[in-house]
Motif scaffolding. Structure first.
Motif, PDB file in Angstrom:
ATOM      1  N   GLY A 175       0.811  -1.208   0.000  1.00 38.20           N
ATOM      2  CA  GLY A 175       0.000   0.000   0.000  1.00 38.20           C
ATOM      3  C   GLY A 175       0.846   1.260   0.000  1.00 38.20           C
ATOM      4  O   GLY A 175       0.542   2.230  -0.703  1.00 38.20           O
ATOM      5  N   LEU A 176       1.932   1.245   0.768  1.00 40.32           N
ATOM      6  CA  LEU A 176       2.845   2.388   0.781  1.00 40.32           C
ATOM      7  C   LEU A 176       3.463   2.592  -0.601  1.00 40.32           C
ATOM      8  O   LEU A 176       3.622   3.727  -1.059  1.00 40.32           O
ATOM      9  CB  LEU A 176       3.939   2.165   1.828  1.00 40.32           C
ATOM     10  N   MET A 177       3.803   1.504  -1.259  1.00 37.79           N
ATOM     11  CA  MET A 177       4.325   1.601  -2.625  1.00 37.79           C
ATOM     12  C   MET A 177       3.348   2.326  -3.533  1.00 37.79           C
ATOM     13  O   MET A 177       3.732   3.227  -4.291  1.00 37.79           O
ATOM     14  CB  MET A 177       4.604   0.208  -3.192  1.00 37.79           C
ATOM     15  N   HIS A 178       2.077   1.963  -3.466  1.00 35.28           N
ATOM     16  CA  HIS A 178       1.069   2.600  -4.316  1.00 35.28           C
ATOM     17  C   HIS A 178       0.978   4.101  -4.026  1.00 35.28           C
ATOM     18  O   HIS A 178       0.748   4.900  -4.939  1.00 35.28           O
ATOM     19  CB  HIS A 178      -0.287   1.934  -4.117  1.00 35.28           C
ATOM     20  N   SER A 179       1.146   4.483  -2.766  1.00 35.86           N
ATOM     21  CA  SER A 179       1.128   5.899  -2.416  1.00 35.86           C
ATOM     22  C   SER A 179       2.288   6.635  -3.070  1.00 35.86           C
ATOM     23  O   SER A 179       2.114   7.725  -3.628  1.00 35.86           O
ATOM     24  CB  SER A 179       1.195   6.060  -0.888  1.00 35.86           C
ATOM     25  N   VAL A 180       3.473   6.050  -3.004  1.00 35.93           N
ATOM     26  CA  VAL A 180       4.645   6.676  -3.631  1.00 35.93           C
ATOM     27  C   VAL A 180       4.455   6.783  -5.138  1.00 35.93           C
ATOM     28  O   VAL A 180       4.808   7.786  -5.764  1.00 35.93           O
ATOM     29  CB  VAL A 180       5.925   5.878  -3.300  1.00 35.93           C
ATOM     30  N   VAL A 181       3.877   5.737  -5.742  1.00 35.46           N
ATOM     31  CA  VAL A 181       3.620   5.755  -7.191  1.00 35.46           C
ATOM     32  C   VAL A 181       2.688   6.910  -7.540  1.00 35.46           C
ATOM     33  O   VAL A 181       2.938   7.681  -8.478  1.00 35.46           O
ATOM     34  CB  VAL A 181       3.019   4.421  -7.652  1.00 35.46           C
ATOM     35  N   GLY A 184       4.606  10.241  -6.677  1.00 33.76           N
ATOM     36  CA  GLY A 184       5.964  10.444  -7.139  1.00 33.76           C
ATOM     37  C   GLY A 184       6.194  10.394  -8.633  1.00 33.76           C
ATOM     38  O   GLY A 184       7.202  10.918  -9.123  1.00 33.76           O
ATOM     39  N   SER A 185       5.278   9.800  -9.372  1.00 36.94           N
ATOM     40  CA  SER A 185       5.523   9.589 -10.803  1.00 36.94           C
ATOM     41  C   SER A 185       5.804  10.889 -11.548  1.00 36.94           C
ATOM     42  O   SER A 185       6.690  10.948 -12.410  1.00 36.94           O
ATOM     43  CB  SER A 185       4.336   8.859 -11.431  1.00 36.94           C
ATOM     44  N   LYS A 186       5.074  11.938 -11.226  1.00 37.16           N
ATOM     45  CA  LYS A 186       5.269  13.209 -11.939  1.00 37.16           C
ATOM     46  C   LYS A 186       6.610  13.864 -11.602  1.00 37.16           C
ATOM     47  O   LYS A 186       7.039  14.800 -12.283  1.00 37.16           O
ATOM     48  CB  LYS A 186       4.124  14.171 -11.641  1.00 37.16           C
ATOM     49  N   HIS A 187       7.280  13.360 -10.559  1.00 36.92           N
ATOM     50  CA  HIS A 187       8.593  13.879 -10.177  1.00 36.92           C
ATOM     51  C   HIS A 187       9.709  12.900 -10.574  1.00 36.92           C
ATOM     52  O   HIS A 187      10.840  13.036 -10.101  1.00 36.92           O
ATOM     53  CB  HIS A 187       8.648  14.131  -8.673  1.00 36.92           C
ATOM     54  N   ASN A 188       9.377  11.929 -11.428  1.00 41.24           N
ATOM     55  CA  ASN A 188      10.337  10.907 -11.849  1.00 41.24           C
ATOM     56  C   ASN A 188      10.832  10.074 -10.670  1.00 41.24           C
ATOM     57  O   ASN A 188      11.989   9.662 -10.619  1.00 41.24           O
ATOM     58  CB  ASN A 188      11.527  11.525 -12.593  1.00 41.24           C
ATOM     59  N   ILE A 189       9.945   9.850  -9.721  1.00 46.01           N
ATOM     60  CA  ILE A 189      10.228   8.958  -8.594  1.00 46.01           C
ATOM     61  C   ILE A 189       9.422   7.683  -8.818  1.00 46.01           C
ATOM     62  O   ILE A 189       8.186   7.719  -8.812  1.00 46.01           O
ATOM     63  CB  ILE A 189       9.852   9.595  -7.247  1.00 46.01           C
ATOM     64  N   LEU A 190      10.106   6.587  -9.036  1.00 49.76           N
ATOM     65  CA  LEU A 190       9.456   5.315  -9.303  1.00 49.76           C
ATOM     66  C   LEU A 190       9.600   4.406  -8.090  1.00 49.76           C
ATOM     67  O   LEU A 190      10.621   4.432  -7.398  1.00 49.76           O
ATOM     68  CB  LEU A 190      10.073   4.643 -10.531  1.00 49.76           C
ATOM     69  N   CYS A 191       8.582   3.601  -7.845  1.00 47.68           N
ATOM     70  CA  CYS A 191       8.605   2.704  -6.688  1.00 47.68           C
ATOM     71  C   CYS A 191       8.039   1.349  -7.078  1.00 47.68           C
ATOM     72  O   CYS A 191       6.958   1.263  -7.687  1.00 47.68           O
ATOM     73  CB  CYS A 191       7.794   3.300  -5.536  1.00 47.68           C
ATOM     74  N   ASN A 192       8.768   0.301  -6.752  1.00 49.04           N
ATOM     75  CA  ASN A 192       8.318  -1.065  -6.984  1.00 49.04           C
ATOM     76  C   ASN A 192       8.560  -1.891  -5.727  1.00 49.04           C
ATOM     77  O   ASN A 192       9.252  -1.451  -4.804  1.00 49.04           O
ATOM     78  CB  ASN A 192       9.060  -1.675  -8.172  1.00 49.04           C
ATOM     79  N   ALA A 193       7.983  -3.076  -5.689  1.00 50.64           N
ATOM     80  CA  ALA A 193       8.150  -3.958  -4.531  1.00 50.64           C
ATOM     81  C   ALA A 193       8.637  -5.319  -4.987  1.00 50.64           C
ATOM     82  O   ALA A 193       8.229  -5.815  -6.046  1.00 50.64           O
ATOM     83  CB  ALA A 193       6.828  -4.106  -3.770  1.00 50.64           C
ATOM     84  N   ILE A 194       9.492  -5.914  -4.184  1.00 51.71           N
ATOM     85  CA  ILE A 194       9.943  -7.274  -4.468  1.00 51.71           C
ATOM     86  C   ILE A 194       9.563  -8.186  -3.310  1.00 51.71           C
ATOM     87  O   ILE A 194       9.480  -7.766  -2.157  1.00 51.71           O
ATOM     88  CB  ILE A 194      11.458  -7.333  -4.713  1.00 51.71           C
ATOM     89  N   SER A 195       9.319  -9.437  -3.651  1.00 49.24           N
ATOM     90  CA  SER A 195       9.036 -10.472  -2.662  1.00 49.24           C
ATOM     91  C   SER A 195      10.138 -11.523  -2.779  1.00 49.24           C
ATOM     92  O   SER A 195      10.018 -12.474  -3.546  1.00 49.24           O
ATOM     93  CB  SER A 195       7.660 -11.095  -2.920  1.00 49.24           C
TER      94      SER A 195
END
Length: 301
Positions: A175-181, A184-195
């Motif tokens: 959920g935190l990842m989705h918030s950053v996405v 952040g996307s318009k600022h060229n900040i990308l966020c992904n999650a790994i398991s």
């Protein structure tokens, strides 16, 4: 394409004193990054602290010549998160990549879990990701660039016995990842999650030795380095990774079935009678935001 490099980039890795975090630190440093090695130096259950783990990794990274510095703060407090990022800013002037990797375990069944157990695990995994991401995000936004990798778990994504706090925290990280996405996307900040599944102190007594030997932490690093690179353009994705296997996983929404409208009452018996259609995952798709979920309801309005 040429070799992915991180020259002049600053990478912050939490929980980097051993296991997967240590492997990340070596991989980034070997490709030119300046690395902040954060590790409280505590035990797997979250007790204790020591500076030796982070200091040892920093000494190891000297061979690459890019520069590395240790930080010993806990991720589980706002002030600790701020100091971790301040360490990067004070020594290197910026933050380009954040890998939220710190974690602890206190596995207990639901009825045996205490409030203390719950709070410790959730504070490190979920609150900790927030506490470090927030100040890192501020710097990344200022610089117009950032890559953030969160660490979720198959236990949270798919379920497991005896890990209530860990599972709840690991889904919270998504959920935190989705918030950053979203922000952040318009600022060229990308966020992904790994398991990830890898041999570490978190798993050394969970799996047989012959299995752990095939689960080297180094098998996780290629995906993390790609997601953290300037080459990557993906954001908001979740990946499984273990023993050289990589796979995307996703939370999907299916079309479902409309069985009524606002002009009449819908009964629970109708739910029962249409259960197969309601629960079917045929034509299910991942969605980019909660707004997208409403497109399945457009026929109602």
């Amino acid at each position: 394409m040429g070799k992915i490099r991180f020259d002049d980039q600053v990478v912050v890795i939490t929980g980097a004193g051993s296991g997967i975090g240590r492997a990340y630190a070596h991989a980034f440093a070997s490709r030119g990054a300046r690395v902040v090695v954060n590790d409280l130096g505590g035990n797997r259950d979250g007790t204790g602290e020591a500076r030796g783990a982070a200091d040892t990794v920093v000494a190891e990274l000297a061979q690459y010549g890019g520069g590395a510095v240790a930080n010993y703060d806990s991720v589980a407090t706002v002030s600790g998160g701020e100091r971790i990022i301040a360490t990067a800013e004070d020594h290197f002037g910026r933050v380009d990549v954040l890998v939220n990797n710190a974690g602890v375990l206190r596995d207990k069944s639901l009825l045996k879990m205490t409030e203390e157990d719950w709070e410790l695990v959730v504070n490190v995994h979920l609150k900790g990701a927030f506490c470090v991401t927030r100040p890192a995000f501020a710097l990344m936004k200022k610089n117009g660039y950032g890559r953030i990798i969160n660490t979720t778990s198959g236990s949270g994504l798919y379920g497991n016995f005896g890990q209530a706090a860990y599972m709840a925290a690991k889904m919270g990280v998504v959920g935190l990842m989705h918030s950053v996405v979203a922000e952040g996307s318009k600022h060229n900040i990308l966020c992904n999650a790994i398991s990830p599944v890898a041999a570490s102190r978190m798993t050394d007594d969970v799996m047989p030795a012959e299995i752990l030997e095939k689960l080297k932490a180094e098998f996780i690093t290629p995906l993390v380095l790609f997601l953290a690179s300037q080459v990557n353009r993906e954001t908001g994705m979740i990946f499984n990774c273990a023993a050289g296997w990589f796979s995307r996983t996703a939370i999907c929404c299916a079309p479902g079935l409309c069985i009524g409208d606002a002009k009449r009452e819908i009964t629970p018996e109708e739910i029962h009678d249409n259960w197969m259609a309601i629960t079917s995952l045929d034509d299910a798709v991942p969605l980019d935001s909660v707004v997208d979920s409403f497109r399945f309801m457009t026929s109602l309005f």
